[in-house]
Design an enzyme around this catalytic site. Sequence first.
Site, PDB file in Angstrom:
ATOM      1  N   GLY A   1     -27.824 117.322 -72.181  1.00  0.00           N
ATOM      2  CA  GLY A   1     -28.379 118.231 -71.171  1.00  0.00           C
ATOM      3  C   GLY A   1     -28.853 119.571 -71.704  1.00  0.00           C
ATOM      4  O   GLY A   1     -28.930 120.539 -70.943  1.00  0.00           O
TER       5      GLY A   1
ATOM      6  N   ASN B   1     -31.824 120.326 -72.433  1.00  0.00           N
ATOM      7  CA  ASN B   1     -33.070 120.640 -71.716  1.00  0.00           C
ATOM      8  C   ASN B   1     -32.790 121.042 -70.265  1.00  0.00           C
ATOM      9  O   ASN B   1     -33.479 121.897 -69.719  1.00  0.00           O
ATOM     10  CB  ASN B   1     -34.047 119.465 -71.808  1.00  0.00           C
ATOM     11  CG  ASN B   1     -34.654 119.379 -73.198  1.00  0.00           C
ATOM     12  OD1 ASN B   1     -35.540 120.147 -73.536  1.00  0.00           O
ATOM     13  ND2 ASN B   1     -34.131 118.478 -74.014  1.00  0.00           N
TER      14      ASN B   1
ATOM     15  N   MET C   1     -32.363 108.238 -69.965  1.00  0.00           N
ATOM     16  CA  MET C   1     -32.605 107.154 -70.917  1.00  0.00           C
ATOM     17  C   MET C   1     -32.628 105.776 -70.248  1.00  0.00           C
ATOM     18  O   MET C   1     -32.128 104.797 -70.812  1.00  0.00           O
ATOM     19  CB  MET C   1     -31.558 107.220 -72.038  1.00  0.00           C
ATOM     20  CG  MET C   1     -31.574 108.534 -72.808  1.00  0.00           C
ATOM     21  SD  MET C   1     -33.194 109.011 -73.488  1.00  0.00           S
ATOM     22  CE  MET C   1     -33.258 107.920 -74.888  1.00  0.00           C
TER      23      MET C   1
ATOM     24  N   ILE D   1     -35.428 103.118 -68.078  1.00  0.00           N
ATOM     25  CA  ILE D   1     -36.799 102.911 -67.603  1.00  0.00           C
ATOM     26  C   ILE D   1     -36.745 102.800 -66.081  1.00  0.00           C
ATOM     27  O   ILE D   1     -35.933 102.064 -65.539  1.00  0.00           O
ATOM     28  CB  ILE D   1     -37.411 101.640 -68.214  1.00  0.00           C
ATOM     29  CG1 ILE D   1     -37.476 101.787 -69.730  1.00  0.00           C
ATOM     30  CG2 ILE D   1     -38.798 101.372 -67.629  1.00  0.00           C
ATOM     31  CD1 ILE D   1     -37.743 100.489 -70.457  1.00  0.00           C
ATOM     32  N   LEU D   2     -37.604 103.555 -65.419  1.00  0.00           N
ATOM     33  CA  LEU D   2     -37.626 103.533 -63.949  1.00  0.00           C
ATOM     34  C   LEU D   2     -38.752 102.615 -63.473  1.00  0.00           C
ATOM     35  O   LEU D   2     -39.886 102.722 -63.934  1.00  0.00           O
ATOM     36  CB  LEU D   2     -37.845 104.952 -63.419  1.00  0.00           C
ATOM     37  CG  LEU D   2     -36.673 105.902 -63.663  1.00  0.00           C
ATOM     38  CD1 LEU D   2     -37.109 107.342 -63.430  1.00  0.00           C
ATOM     39  CD2 LEU D   2     -35.489 105.540 -62.770  1.00  0.00           C
TER      40      LEU D   2
ATOM     41  N   HIS E   1     -40.426 113.742 -73.889  1.00  0.00           N
ATOM     42  CA  HIS E   1     -40.136 112.784 -74.966  1.00  0.00           C
ATOM     43  C   HIS E   1     -40.316 113.471 -76.313  1.00  0.00           C
ATOM     44  O   HIS E   1     -41.297 114.194 -76.510  1.00  0.00           O
ATOM     45  CB  HIS E   1     -41.054 111.563 -74.859  1.00  0.00           C
ATOM     46  CG  HIS E   1     -40.716 110.495 -75.847  1.00  0.00           C
ATOM     47  ND1 HIS E   1     -39.492 109.861 -75.867  1.00  0.00           N
ATOM     48  CD2 HIS E   1     -41.419 109.974 -76.886  1.00  0.00           C
ATOM     49  CE1 HIS E   1     -39.470 108.984 -76.857  1.00  0.00           C
ATOM     50  NE2 HIS E   1     -40.621 109.049 -77.494  1.00  0.00           N
TER      51      HIS E   1
HETATM   52  C1  GAR Z   1     -34.414 114.970 -75.674  1.00  0.00           C
HETATM   53  O1  GAR Z   1     -34.754 115.018 -77.042  1.00  0.00           O
HETATM   54  C2  GAR Z   1     -35.471 114.214 -74.896  1.00  0.00           C
HETATM   55  O2  GAR Z   1     -36.772 114.451 -75.335  1.00  0.00           O
HETATM   56  C3  GAR Z   1     -35.049 112.794 -75.156  1.00  0.00           C
HETATM   57  O3  GAR Z   1     -33.651 112.833 -74.999  1.00  0.00           O
HETATM   58  C4  GAR Z   1     -33.177 114.100 -75.486  1.00  0.00           C
HETATM   59  C5  GAR Z   1     -32.228 114.698 -74.472  1.00  0.00           C
HETATM   60  O4  GAR Z   1     -31.614 115.851 -74.985  1.00  0.00           O
HETATM   61  N1  GAR Z   1     -35.676 111.869 -74.261  1.00  0.00           N
HETATM   62  C6  GAR Z   1     -36.094 110.662 -74.653  1.00  0.00           C
HETATM   63  O5  GAR Z   1     -35.904 110.228 -75.764  1.00  0.00           O
HETATM   64  C7  GAR Z   1     -36.813 109.863 -73.602  1.00  0.00           C
HETATM   65  N2  GAR Z   1     -37.284 108.653 -74.146  1.00  0.00           N
HETATM   66  P1  GAR Z   1     -30.749 116.768 -74.027  1.00  0.00           P
HETATM   67  O6  GAR Z   1     -29.799 115.843 -73.257  1.00  0.00           O
HETATM   68  O7  GAR Z   1     -30.022 117.705 -74.938  1.00  0.00           O
HETATM   69  O8  GAR Z   1     -31.697 117.485 -73.094  1.00  0.00           O
END
Ligand code: GAR
Length: 193
Positions: free
Chosen positions: A14, A16, A90, A92-93, A109
Amino acid sequence: MSKAKLVVMISGNGSNLQAIIDAIESSQLSAQILAVISSRANVYGLQRAENHRIPSIVFYQTTTRADYDADLGDFVANLKPDWVILAGWMRILSMNFLRHFPNRVVNLHPALPGQFPGTHAIERAFTAAQQGQIDHTGVMVHLVPDEGVDDGPVLATETVPIYHDDTLETVEARIHAVEHQILVDTIGKLIKN
Ligand code: GAR
């Protein structure tokens, strides 16, 4: 102007989500997070939501994928968000979920469009760089129109270099720093429109 209503969907750390929370709390984003939804229990992203008194829920798959997506879609639609932000979600919807939110689901991504879709994108880019195939990767934010994996109309991209003396950890840190900024900037643009 009323605040944009967001639902943020996560599966892990989390960081982001935290970037969005911080941008809201510093008034960089005129938005509110209605709820954080996690596909996994006991992930740090849920703690982040709790730390900021944001309602959160773990959505377990107990039925078929089709039913899960339909239930999740109904749940999120009832919250009436303006935007659904997939910040490390993570799964697919399918259209059972997406049909509720045309042009309103935004995915982050850690790769450039068309490159390294799916899981472990950063690791795969790092390995490709070690093998001399690439010298950069990137980050993208895009709309999610359908079940395509990490694919859809691109809202923003940024290139991230990979250097010879990088480790996986240094590449990850560089990518996450770019992600935090590009995601907040893109949400900022979307909610002004
Ligand atoms: C991020 O790097 C995001 O881009 C990726 O998961 C990570 C989550 O980090 N998403 C994917 O790979 C989607 N296919 P976080 O939980 O620290 O935000």
